[in-house]
Design a protein around this motif. Structure first.
Motif, PDB file in Angstrom:
ATOM      1  N   LEU A  10      19.500 -22.900 -57.971  1.00 42.59           N
ATOM      2  CA  LEU A  10      19.156 -23.375 -56.622  1.00 42.59           C
ATOM      3  C   LEU A  10      17.872 -24.193 -56.667  1.00 42.59           C
ATOM      4  CD1 LEU A  10      19.980 -20.164 -54.536  1.00 42.59           C
ATOM      5  CD2 LEU A  10      21.136 -22.378 -54.310  1.00 42.59           C
ATOM      6  N   GLY A  11      16.925 -23.781 -57.487  1.00 42.05           N
ATOM      7  CA  GLY A  11      15.688 -24.538 -57.646  1.00 42.05           C
ATOM      8  C   GLY A  11      15.936 -25.900 -58.275  1.00 42.05           C
ATOM      9  N   LEU A  12      16.806 -25.910 -59.280  1.00 44.21           N
ATOM     10  CA  LEU A  12      17.130 -27.138 -60.002  1.00 44.21           C
ATOM     11  C   LEU A  12      17.731 -28.189 -59.069  1.00 44.21           C
ATOM     12  CD1 LEU A  12      16.829 -27.571 -63.057  1.00 44.21           C
ATOM     13  CD2 LEU A  12      19.161 -26.776 -63.347  1.00 44.21           C
ATOM     14  N   PHE A  13      18.507 -27.729 -58.076  1.00 42.08           N
ATOM     15  CA  PHE A  13      19.147 -28.650 -57.148  1.00 42.08           C
ATOM     16  C   PHE A  13      18.339 -28.844 -55.864  1.00 42.08           C
ATOM     17  CE2 PHE A  13      22.520 -27.840 -60.063  1.00 42.08           C
ATOM     18  CZ  PHE A  13      23.341 -28.941 -59.999  1.00 42.08           C
ATOM     19  N   GLY A  14      17.106 -28.392 -55.883  1.00 40.60           N
ATOM     20  CA  GLY A  14      16.238 -28.606 -54.735  1.00 40.60           C
ATOM     21  C   GLY A  14      16.585 -27.775 -53.515  1.00 40.60           C
ATOM     22  N   ARG A  15      17.379 -26.729 -53.703  1.00 41.08           N
ATOM     23  CA  ARG A  15      17.780 -25.902 -52.563  1.00 41.08           C
ATOM     24  C   ARG A  15      16.902 -24.657 -52.409  1.00 41.08           C
ATOM     25  NH1 ARG A  15      24.158 -25.410 -53.407  1.00 41.08           N
ATOM     26  NH2 ARG A  15      23.862 -23.749 -51.883  1.00 41.08           N
ATOM     27  N   LEU A  16      15.962 -24.468 -53.338  1.00 38.90           N
ATOM     28  CA  LEU A  16      15.019 -23.347 -53.246  1.00 38.90           C
ATOM     29  C   LEU A  16      13.675 -23.869 -53.748  1.00 38.90           C
ATOM     30  CD1 LEU A  16      14.659 -20.268 -52.708  1.00 38.90           C
ATOM     31  CD2 LEU A  16      15.173 -19.909 -55.128  1.00 38.90           C
ATOM     32  N   GLY A  17      12.715 -23.980 -52.835  1.00 40.68           N
ATOM     33  CA  GLY A  17      11.433 -24.564 -53.191  1.00 40.68           C
ATOM     34  C   GLY A  17      10.499 -23.562 -53.852  1.00 40.68           C
ATOM     35  N   PRO A  18       9.458 -24.060 -54.528  1.00 41.79           N
ATOM     36  CA  PRO A  18       8.508 -23.178 -55.228  1.00 41.79           C
ATOM     37  C   PRO A  18       7.863 -22.139 -54.314  1.00 41.79           C
ATOM     38  CG  PRO A  18       8.156 -25.464 -55.852  1.00 41.79           C
ATOM     39  CD  PRO A  18       9.156 -25.488 -54.738  1.00 41.79           C
ATOM     40  N   ALA A  19       7.624 -22.487 -53.054  1.00 45.70           N
ATOM     41  CA  ALA A  19       6.975 -21.542 -52.140  1.00 45.70           C
ATOM     42  C   ALA A  19       7.921 -20.438 -51.686  1.00 45.70           C
ATOM     43  CB  ALA A  19       6.421 -22.288 -50.926  1.00 45.70           C
ATOM     44  N   ASP A  20       9.230 -20.662 -51.866  1.00 52.66           N
ATOM     45  CA  ASP A  20      10.221 -19.687 -51.415  1.00 52.66           C
ATOM     46  C   ASP A  20      10.821 -18.859 -52.554  1.00 52.66           C
ATOM     47  OD1 ASP A  20      10.122 -20.277 -48.708  1.00 52.66           O
ATOM     48  OD2 ASP A  20      11.553 -21.930 -48.896  1.00 52.66           O
ATOM     49  N   ALA A  21      10.617 -19.305 -53.779  1.00 54.07           N
ATOM     50  CA  ALA A  21      11.375 -18.719 -54.892  1.00 54.07           C
ATOM     51  C   ALA A  21      11.001 -17.263 -55.154  1.00 54.07           C
ATOM     52  CB  ALA A  21      11.187 -19.565 -56.156  1.00 54.07           C
ATOM     53  N   ALA A  22       9.725 -16.909 -55.015  1.00 53.94           N
ATOM     54  CA  ALA A  22       9.322 -15.516 -55.247  1.00 53.94           C
ATOM     55  C   ALA A  22       9.943 -14.605 -54.190  1.00 53.94           C
ATOM     56  CB  ALA A  22       7.799 -15.388 -55.235  1.00 53.94           C
ATOM     57  N   SER A  23       9.979 -15.067 -52.952  1.00 49.72           N
ATOM     58  CA  SER A  23      10.575 -14.266 -51.881  1.00 49.72           C
ATOM     59  C   SER A  23      12.074 -14.078 -52.128  1.00 49.72           C
ATOM     60  CB  SER A  23      10.350 -14.948 -50.530  1.00 49.72           C
ATOM     61  OG  SER A  23       8.962 -15.108 -50.294  1.00 49.72           O
ATOM     62  N   TYR A  24      12.727 -15.131 -52.601  1.00 43.45           N
ATOM     63  CA  TYR A  24      14.165 -15.038 -52.889  1.00 43.45           C
ATOM     64  C   TYR A  24      14.425 -14.026 -54.005  1.00 43.45           C
ATOM     65  CZ  TYR A  24      18.933 -16.617 -54.036  1.00 43.45           C
ATOM     66  OH  TYR A  24      20.285 -16.675 -54.272  1.00 43.45           O
ATOM     67  N   LEU A  25      13.633 -14.106 -55.073  1.00 42.87           N
ATOM     68  CA  LEU A  25      13.785 -13.161 -56.190  1.00 42.87           C
ATOM     69  C   LEU A  25      13.556 -11.731 -55.708  1.00 42.87           C
ATOM     70  CD1 LEU A  25      14.108 -12.428 -59.208  1.00 42.87           C
ATOM     71  CD2 LEU A  25      11.656 -12.888 -59.475  1.00 42.87           C
ATOM     72  N   SER A  26      12.518 -11.541 -54.903  1.00 35.02           N
ATOM     73  CA  SER A  26      12.240 -10.212 -54.368  1.00 35.02           C
ATOM     74  C   SER A  26      13.397  -9.727 -53.504  1.00 35.02           C
ATOM     75  CB  SER A  26      10.938 -10.258 -53.560  1.00 35.02           C
ATOM     76  OG  SER A  26      10.685  -9.024 -52.949  1.00 35.02           O
ATOM     77  N   GLY A  27      13.962 -10.609 -52.705  1.00 37.80           N
ATOM     78  CA  GLY A  27      15.114 -10.247 -51.876  1.00 37.80           C
ATOM     79  C   GLY A  27      16.321  -9.856 -52.716  1.00 37.80           C
ATOM     80  N   LEU A  28      16.560 -10.594 -53.804  1.00 39.58           N
ATOM     81  CA  LEU A  28      17.647 -10.249 -54.721  1.00 39.58           C
ATOM     82  C   LEU A  28      17.481  -8.832 -55.250  1.00 39.58           C
ATOM     83  CD1 LEU A  28      18.277 -13.178 -57.242  1.00 39.58           C
ATOM     84  CD2 LEU A  28      19.788 -12.362 -55.420  1.00 39.58           C
ATOM     85  N   LEU A  29      16.286  -8.542 -55.761  1.00 42.50           N
ATOM     86  CA  LEU A  29      16.066  -7.258 -56.429  1.00 42.50           C
ATOM     87  C   LEU A  29      16.059  -6.111 -55.429  1.00 42.50           C
ATOM     88  CD1 LEU A  29      13.375  -8.432 -58.991  1.00 42.50           C
ATOM     89  CD2 LEU A  29      15.693  -7.712 -59.524  1.00 42.50           C
ATOM     90  N   ILE A  30      15.302  -6.258 -54.348  1.00 43.56           N
ATOM     91  CA  ILE A  30      15.264  -5.184 -53.344  1.00 43.56           C
ATOM     92  C   ILE A  30      16.636  -5.042 -52.693  1.00 43.56           C
ATOM     93  CG2 ILE A  30      14.203  -4.438 -51.163  1.00 43.56           C
ATOM     94  CD1 ILE A  30      11.584  -5.733 -52.124  1.00 43.56           C
ATOM     95  N   GLY A  31      17.326  -6.164 -52.491  1.00 42.99           N
ATOM     96  CA  GLY A  31      18.674  -6.109 -51.928  1.00 42.99           C
ATOM     97  C   GLY A  31      19.623  -5.320 -52.822  1.00 42.99           C
ATOM     98  N   HIS A  32      19.564  -5.554 -54.124  1.00 43.43           N
ATOM     99  CA  HIS A  32      20.411  -4.784 -55.045  1.00 43.43           C
ATOM    100  C   HIS A  32      20.011  -3.313 -55.034  1.00 43.43           C
ATOM    101  CE1 HIS A  32      23.286  -7.307 -57.271  1.00 43.43           C
ATOM    102  NE2 HIS A  32      22.473  -8.303 -56.990  1.00 43.43           N
ATOM    103  N   GLU A  33      18.722  -3.042 -55.004  1.00 41.62           N
ATOM    104  CA  GLU A  33      18.283  -1.639 -54.991  1.00 41.62           C
ATOM    105  C   GLU A  33      18.793  -0.934 -53.735  1.00 41.62           C
ATOM    106  OE1 GLU A  33      14.036  -0.919 -55.001  1.00 41.62           O
ATOM    107  OE2 GLU A  33      14.371   1.057 -54.136  1.00 41.62           O
ATOM    108  N   VAL A  34      18.566  -1.557 -52.594  1.00 39.34           N
ATOM    109  CA  VAL A  34      18.944  -0.922 -51.325  1.00 39.34           C
ATOM    110  C   VAL A  34      20.457  -0.730 -51.247  1.00 39.34           C
ATOM    111  CG1 VAL A  34      19.025  -1.291 -48.824  1.00 39.34           C
ATOM    112  CG2 VAL A  34      16.887  -1.666 -50.074  1.00 39.34           C
ATOM    113  N   ALA A  35      21.207  -1.724 -51.698  1.00 40.07           N
ATOM    114  CA  ALA A  35      22.668  -1.614 -51.641  1.00 40.07           C
ATOM    115  C   ALA A  35      23.157  -0.420 -52.440  1.00 40.07           C
ATOM    116  CB  ALA A  35      23.306  -2.895 -52.175  1.00 40.07           C
TER     117      ALA A  35
END
Lengths: 308, 308
Positions: free
Chosen positions: A213-238
């Motif tokens: 997503l970053g490579l295609f400009g769909r996830l910017g540097p300011a958002d990428a850490a939040s996205y990664l955190s959402g992935l991991l916490i989302g998997h944990e919570v699920a």
């Protein structure tokens, strides 16, 4: 009484009144990783020597200070464990000028027989209860996040996810970190990561998506850490939300949280807000708890302790 | 012709006969990370200058050398893509004394619309096919492992998992690595990790189990790396095996590999053996493919290329 939640990387000391009130508090960076073997007594005096001189004669320690790498190893108690059992299981630590006791850690097993351990979180969990005999589902975010099932005031079982430590390793030491600026925070990018975690493909595939997503400009540097955190916490919570509700206890395992049962989050600050958001997005509800749960838990154990 | 599979951390050069036979091969550590911008021409001469002087006038490059961080960026072609389309999409690289062409990478999207990319693996995938028009399910283990669905000789779609890079980060930069000695290898500990991956709780919970099993003496230092590898590859295979089979193409998505369809593993060495084992434990079957798939794929593209 003095209570200290003494962990791997930091320590929190509380001076507690007879009623459990926090009279004073101190936070230091001298976690057990920073204390040499044999140096814990001196470290205790450095941290709260003035409180000791001022007449405090009882010290209760919890957390990794009771591990093999800490001051002295306190054995694990096997769940289910209530406050009285915890108080009866304290380990005595030789120390000149005060009575020092260590809270033991807890152990449990998951459905597959794989062991679980905690040190320190049990004190926070008891401190977070609203009533001494209640049922509750608690979540303690962190490097090793804990989901704790309390039944009639006893810790029936718990489950750990290495979410925080995995986040730090992936951010700090993979290609994902190169495209990240700033901390993980609530918002659309975090929500997108949580939503992605609900899709097929598995976490290891979803991680690559953060890169593409970053490579295609769909996830910017300011958002990428939040996205990664959402992935991991989302998997944990699920995985943890239904599993924690089903943790075995005296009663019958349940396969989902009781209707309307809220997850009680223990802790404070930005990480707790992220967990509350992810739990909400996964269809659960969350209550944000007392940030001083450790002080309250230490006071509750201290009340039940034979100090002589 | 000279074919070079030029990746991030290493490069493999082949001197190829008219029939695609490998006349000579060289492997070097000068991956694109080690080549400064503007230095790729000189690096090519350092790698295969003698072959050029000996009369080779055609050079075909694949891999990350065609990325933004490489010699020159070659745009991605969107799947489905066959050999002819790949050959028609080569990018010309200015170079004195030989015709140099770059193989473009491929892009795709997963079911949720998240982009997928590869550079270099497409050449290995075509090189691994037994017939030019076959259907196949390929797996290319690595830092960013790829599962590739080939339909009637075209790459219909693919999926990436960051398994190898996650393993390195978790082993090198979390508490798990402190208890590990030696490499991951096939055996009971790897199998136990794969079996654990099939249980409830999710990967982040299973990671903590590697720690707690060690703490209770149930997982020794010599076995811990194999167990971690089994966990990660087990999670990847569990998610990717059915998902790769269902990758969209011209035809109808399938929800499982065709009856008796074997996963063709591309590559060689210990990692391929681990994947074969994990696929078997998950109820699939695996064929270990040609370790020179890249050379064969480069030759096949070279045959289809208008070199003038």
């Amino acid at each position: 009484m003095i209570g200290i939640d003494w962990g791997t990387s930091s320590a929190r000391a509380y001076r507690l009144g007879r009623d459990g009130a926090v009279l004073a508090r101190r936070e230091g960076a001298r976690g057990i990783l920073h204390v040499a073997a044999g140096g814990f007594g001196a470290e205790l005096r450095a941290m709260v020597g003035d409180w000791l001189e001022d007449g405090e004669a009882r010290v209760l320690l919890s957390g990794m200070v009771g591990s093999r790498q800490g001051w002295q190893e306190a054995p694990y108690l096997a769940c289910p464990v209530g406050l009285d059992a915890l108080a009866a299981g304290l380990a005595a630590v030789p120390f000149e000028g005060a009575v020092v006791r260590l809270v033991p850690g807890l152990s449990a097993e998951d459905a597959a027989g794989v062991p679980e351990v905690m040190r320190g979180e049990e004190v926070q969990a008891f401190g977070a209860l609203a009533r001494p005999d209640e049922d509750a589902l608690l979540c303690l975010p962190g490097s090793h996040a804990k989901w704790v099932r309390v039944e009639r005031g006893r810790i029936a079982g718990f489950s750990t996810s290495m979410t925080g430590e995995a986040y730090a390793a992936l951010r700090g030491h993979t290609i994902l970190g190169r495209m990240m600026e700033g901390p993980a925070e609530p918002g659309a990018a975090f929500d997108a990561g949580v939503a992605r975690a609900a899709e097929a493909g598995g976490l290891l595939h979803h991680l690559f998506g953060a890169r593409s997503l970053g490579l295609f400009g769909r996830l910017g540097p300011a958002d990428a850490a939040s996205y990664l955190s959402g992935l991991l916490i989302g998997h944990e919570v699920a995985a943890a939300l239904p599993a924690a509700a089903a943790l075995p206890a005296g009663g019958t395992p349940r396969d989902a949280p009781a209707a309307g049962e809220a997850v009680r989050l223990v802790g404070a600050g930005p990480l707790t807000a992220l967990y509350a958001r992810a739990i909400g997005l996964r269809g659960g509800s969350a209550l944000v708890g007392d940030p001083d749960a450790a002080a309250r838990g230490l006071a509750l154990i201290g009340e039940r302790t034979a100090w002589t």
